[in-house]
Scaffold this active site. Structure first.
Site, PDB file in Angstrom:
ATOM      1  CE  LYS A 150      -1.732   6.788  -3.413  1.00 51.14           C
ATOM      2  NZ  LYS A 150      -2.091   5.883  -2.323  1.00 51.14           N
ATOM      3  CG  ASP A 190      -9.040   4.639   1.552  1.00 53.71           C
ATOM      4  OD1 ASP A 190      -8.506   5.394   2.396  1.00 53.71           O
ATOM      5  OD2 ASP A 190      -8.384   3.940   0.768  1.00 53.71           O
ATOM      6  CG  ASP A 205      -1.640   1.248   1.508  1.00 50.98           C
ATOM      7  OD1 ASP A 205      -1.667   2.104   0.598  1.00 50.98           O
ATOM      8  OD2 ASP A 205      -2.210   1.396   2.603  1.00 50.98           O
ATOM      9  CD  GLU A 223      -4.928   3.494  -2.235  1.00 50.94           C
ATOM     10  OE1 GLU A 223      -5.779   4.294  -1.802  1.00 50.94           O
ATOM     11  OE2 GLU A 223      -3.809   3.852  -2.627  1.00 50.94           O
TER      12      GLU A 223
END
Ligand code: AMP
Length: 609
Positions: free
Chosen positions: A70, A194, A8, A171
């Site tokens: 990211k 999330d 992850d 994810e």
């Protein structure tokens, strides 16, 4: 069987798990932590630091501590998200001539992929140390909303780090895989909420006899825990202007301290109702030093972040609508991402879905665990699970008049393939240009361009006669392949999409070669630092003993020890391994002399009796 890492790669933290004896295990890093900050720092003396050690020095080295990469990966400089990021990052980013985003560290520019690769390499290495074997393969997760360029860039980051990325998976899909494995129910509809450090994703999935299907996804790629920290920071900055009349916005060091304090306060408020933010000596003016000492209650915090929490509601409603479901048709809501620990976030989830979210899985680890399970499925170590994923955005081509024609609709289950016939717009047209786009807008230029190619050699014919077959295929990682074929001649043109934001294979080779070349250099630096640490320990220890027991030595020995200690201290500034090795040997000699002296002292009273 060789291990496959489930990674992850998070905005703020990364986590890694593998299948061990049939079940997923999270691998702790060298410091024993189960998550590793996705932070890379470059120190003044040219050393590169990754993870917690990089985070720790962020406060003193803000412009060369690279975090939240990211948010940049696979994006073009012109993207509005980059403009937003630019205003908030403490390190400089610049535009490359081709429109890519680069991170400037002193005299060198790094691509976001390279920085992400440093984090991946660190993970790869501590896992290799943990298992005592080389690991070459991984599954990496990405937010469901990542487009093709961002997926491709993530894959490139893996390659640069020396990992073959077997799959890129979403994810929330990974999270539900982790969840589903523990469930025995035959049918279940799950919402995965999330809220991590930088992104918000909501996905609706169905589990059917061990088969996972993503029904819909939605989200916000620029909403996460960092925005919560920023809300607290802005409040602190405002309060400080009001009380001290000083604006700290230009003071990078102060901002870093504020950021850390804000995050700490936020985490504390997940379990307490009030916390104090104390930042002594944050600034000074003619009247002397100024401090921040501010009580933040949970109520106040909640009012600061309420607009952020509210922003998660609409994507949830959209995802439900795309899946054709009412909130009460969702059986389980699961939470992913550290930010879901904020109680008000959990209340919001309950309001949206009409049921309390399940919190049985650790929100920081669930995605990596799911990625490891997927690795287990690929390897055949875990059976009875099939994974169906969806493409997050529609794909198609530009047609006459700048109109976007979709060949693959968003939320289509992948892998998928679709073919459609197109034709020419003018008489005797012998070339067609295929412009591949990704997005939801009807006007071609409003969508993201993934690349263009030409199909040439179409035989002369009236407009509308030639038949050009265009095929789109998305593989199980969400990577796109496009081809066009003239049905009359059979002439075909396969498109190797070099997605905007992705790196060319030359560039990747260069980066990999550079990383390999630097590997030895980095290893050498690491070793030198280790030896210097050892030497420093010996010098400090011996100096202490020398001060206490030096008078027990013979004068010539005393001189020798004093000189040797001095030489060793000088060696601490050397960069040559040989000098350090010699100094270490000398220090061992000194230790022996001093130990003898100490023994002599303790022996003496005994012999005097
Ligand atoms: P992730 O991307 O899942 O690692 O989430 C990281 C985000 O979760 C960061 O913004 C953290 O500050 C936040 N976070 C971690 N622990 C807590 C907590 N106990 N309460 C509130 N937020 C937290």
């Amino acid at each position: 069987m060789a291990k496959v890492l489930g990674i992850d790669l998070g905005t703020t933290n990364s986590c890694c798990a593998v299948i061990e004896v049939g079940s997923p295990q999270v691998i702790a890093n060298r410091e024993g932590a189960r998550t590793t900050p996705s932070i890379v720092a470059f120190t003044e003396d040219g050393e590169r630091l990754v993870g917690q050690i990089a985070k720790r020095q962020a406060i003193t080295n803000p412009s060369q501590t690279i975090y939240a990469v990211k948010r940049l990966i696979g994006r073009k400089w012109a993207a509005p998200e980059i403009r937003d990021a630019r205003d908030h990052l403490s390190y400089p980013i610049v535009a490359a001539p081709n429109g890519d985003v680069k991170i400037r560290v002193r005299d060198r520019d790094y691509s976001p992929e390279e920085i992400a690769a440093f984090v991946l390499r660190e993970i790869k290495e501590f896992c290799e140390e943990a298992f005592g074997e080389e690991i070459r393969e991984a599954i990496i997760t990405v937010p469901a909303y990542f487009d093709d360029s961002q997926r491709q860039a993530t894959r490139d980051a893996g390659r640069i780090a020396g990992l073959e990325v077997l799959r890129i998976i979403n994810e929330p899909t990974a999270a539900s895989l982790a969840y589903g494995l523990e469930k025995t129910k035959a049918h279940e509809t799950i919402a995965v909420y999330d809220l991590g450090g930088g992104t918000f994703d909501i996905s609706i999935l169905r589990i059917d006899n061990g088969m996972f299907e993503v029904l819909s996804t939605s989200g916000d790629t620029f909403l996460g825990g960092e925005d919560f920290d920023r809300a607290i920071m802005d409040w602190l900055l405002g309060e400080f202007i009001a009380s001290a009349g000083i604006d700290l916005r230009q003071d990078r060091l102060a901002l870093q301290r504020l950021k850390e304090a804000a995050e700490k306060a936020k985490c504390e408020l997940s379990t307490t109702h009030e916390t104090t933010i104390a930042l002594p000596f944050i600034a000074s003016d003619a009247s002397g030093p100024k401090h921040i000492n501010q009580v933040l209650t949970r109520d106040r915090f909640e009012s600061l972040v309420e607009p952020l929490i509210q922003r998660t509601a609409e994507p949830c409603r959209n995802a439900l609508e795309s899946a054709g479901l009412q909130p009460d048709q969702v059986d389980t809501v699961i939470l992913v991402g550290g930010q879901t620990r904020t109680p008000r976030v959990q209340q919001m989830v309950e309001t949206i879905f009409g049921r309390a979210p399940s919190r049985s899985i650790n929100p920081d680890e669930v995605v990596a665990v799911g990625a490891a399970i997927q690795a287990g499925v690929l390897r055949g170590e875990i059976k009875d699970i099939v994974l169906l994923d969806v493409t997050p955005l529609s794909l198609g081509i530009e047609t006459h008049g700048g109109i976007f024609v979709k060949l693959i609709e968003r939320n289509s289950t992948i892998p998928t393939k679709n073919t459609q016939i197109f034709t020419t717009v003018s008489d005797n047209q012998n070339v067609v240009e295929i412009s591949v786009l990704q997005g939801e807008r009807e006007i071609a230029k409003e969508n993201k361009s993934l690349g263009k190619f030409q199909l040439v050699g179409i035989p002369a014919a009236a407009r509308g006669v030639p038949q050009i077959e265009v095929t789109f295929a998305i593989d199980s990682s969400g990577i796109v392949n496009v081809s066009a074929r003239d049905m009359a001649t059979g002439r075909a043109q396969g498109l190797q999409i070099n997605p905007a934001g992705g790196l060319s294979s030359d560039e990747i080779e260069r980066i990999v070669a550079e990383a390999d070349a630097n590997k030895t250099l980095d290893a050498k630096k690491k070793e030198l630092r280790r030896l210097k640490n050892k030497l420093e320990g010996l010098i400090t220890g011996n100096e202490r003993i020398f001060r206490e027991f030096g008078n027990l030595l013979q004068p010539d020995e005393r001189d020798r020890v004093g000189r040797t200690l001095q030489v060793a201290k000088e060696a601490m500034t050397c960069e040559e391994r040989g000098d350090i090795d010699n100094a270490l040997l000398d220090m061992q000699g000194v230790s022996r002399i001093l130990t003898n002296a100490m023994l002599y002292k303790t022996d003496k009273p005994a012999s005097a009796e």
